[in-house]
Design a protein around this motif. Sequence first.
Motif, short mmCIF file in Angstrom:
data_model
loop_
_atom_site.label_atom_id
_atom_site.label_comp_id
_atom_site.label_asym_id
_atom_site.label_seq_id
_atom_site.Cartn_x
_atom_site.Cartn_y
_atom_site.Cartn_z
N PRO B 242 -57.66 3.73 -21.21
CA PRO B 242 -58.51 2.58 -20.89
C PRO B 242 -58.45 2.17 -19.42
O PRO B 242 -59.47 1.85 -18.82
CB PRO B 242 -57.98 1.47 -21.80
CG PRO B 242 -56.64 1.93 -22.26
CD PRO B 242 -56.68 3.42 -22.27
N VAL B 243 -57.24 2.19 -18.84
CA VAL B 243 -57.12 1.77 -17.44
C VAL B 243 -57.90 2.72 -16.54
O VAL B 243 -58.69 2.30 -15.69
CB VAL B 243 -55.63 1.73 -16.99
CG1 VAL B 243 -55.54 1.33 -15.53
CG2 VAL B 243 -54.84 0.78 -17.87
N ALA B 246 -61.75 2.34 -16.93
CA ALA B 246 -62.26 1.13 -16.27
C ALA B 246 -62.31 1.33 -14.75
O ALA B 246 -63.32 1.04 -14.10
CB ALA B 246 -61.36 -0.06 -16.62
N VAL B 247 -61.21 1.87 -14.20
CA VAL B 247 -61.16 2.09 -12.75
C VAL B 247 -62.21 3.11 -12.31
O VAL B 247 -62.93 2.90 -11.33
CB VAL B 247 -59.74 2.57 -12.34
CG1 VAL B 247 -59.76 3.14 -10.92
CG2 VAL B 247 -58.74 1.44 -12.43
N ILE B 249 -65.05 4.02 -13.71
CA ILE B 249 -66.44 3.54 -13.78
C ILE B 249 -66.73 2.58 -12.62
O ILE B 249 -67.74 2.70 -11.92
CB ILE B 249 -66.71 2.88 -15.16
CG1 ILE B 249 -66.74 3.96 -16.24
CG2 ILE B 249 -68.03 2.12 -15.15
CD1 ILE B 249 -66.74 3.44 -17.65
N GLY B 250 -65.80 1.65 -12.38
CA GLY B 250 -66.00 0.70 -11.28
C GLY B 250 -66.04 1.38 -9.92
O GLY B 250 -66.97 1.18 -9.14
N ASP B 299 -51.92 4.71 -17.23
CA ASP B 299 -52.18 5.13 -18.62
C ASP B 299 -51.01 5.95 -19.18
O ASP B 299 -50.68 5.83 -20.36
CB ASP B 299 -53.48 5.93 -18.69
CG ASP B 299 -54.70 5.01 -18.74
OD1 ASP B 299 -54.57 3.90 -19.29
OD2 ASP B 299 -55.75 5.39 -18.22
#
Lengths: 62, 308
Positions: B242-243, B246-247, B249-250, B299
């Motif tokens: 998940p981490v 998120a990173v 995609i941003g 992760d």
Amino acid sequence: MAIRVEHELHKRRFSRNLGVGLVLVAFVVIVFGLTVVKVKQLGAVQGFDHVVRPELIPEVKQ
Amino acid sequence: MTDATTFEMENEASFGDYFALLKPRVMSLVVFTAFVGLMVAPVSVHPMIGFCAVLFIAVGAGAAGSLNMWWDADIDAVMNRTKNRPIPAGKVTGDDALAIGLTLSVFSVVMLWLATNVLAAALLAFTIFFYAVVYSMWLKRSTPQNIVIGGAAGAFPPLVGWVAATGSVSLEALLMFGLIFMWTPPHFWALALFLKKDYNNANVPMLTVTHGRRVTRAHLLVYTLLLAPLAVGLGFTTIGGPVYLAVAIGANAWFVKGAFDIFRRDEEQAEADSYRTEKAFFQFSLLYLFLHFLALLADAGLRAAGAI
């Protein structure tokens, strides 16, 4: 150029000698540490010289 | 003592000058990515062996840096960015740099072999060869694609770290390689766009020099668009989480937007605000890579703690 006992050049040379010395000491420490870890990972070991190895003595059949 | 020898000794190198031959700033990136490659691998490595593996990979990278400085001393001397390197500055002779580079190359490969395994050592040897011979000696001065292929040299450390831990290559390791490989061209072309004079003076065939700045802007965008799916895709492998997702995609959204902005600008606009968009993109590109690898580490930490 004035002659001085301690020239700036000596400082640079000292920094080099000290640096190489410290690198060598660090290398000795690293190889020693690595050896300890590697030998410990071998599990149980036995020396082969000058000791009786019981598994090599033929079993006596009864 | 004659005047000539006095003059020579004035330039005698200190330890720091020799250390600078190893390109410490590049080395810090190598240490970090190799460390992450080693930590995210699905096997536990003894801390001492992990430490040694990262150390010897870093020394190998330093050796390649030293060989690069020996070979490129002539062009380093005419580029502002590099003219203070130890050889052009007159602190260290080219022969010294060559000797240090060759010695540390052999040393690092043999030590990595002893500490871990032969495949990792072979990959490290190939990395040094690739950077010093294929990139520095052959491609850098002959093709505008120098950055693209040379980027492979910088992409090897996480792969070597992974192989040092596991003993084999896998999809995850190759994707980490691909992430740095595809990231390098946009990173360097953004730099080349705002350091325009340097590469011209040195006659290095950067894309900006050979094909013009319009083409460079287009290339930068294309490579960024290819990089984004690869970077996000890594999040769906076993080392993603998940981490990382998120990173990824941003950061990739920002990166693609930045590349579009660079693509849309022309030289007049860039001159007008003294390359602000290009400089911002370049600075973010460093953070981009750091964040991706930091997220992989996070992760791996979460997995180890049993949180995911």
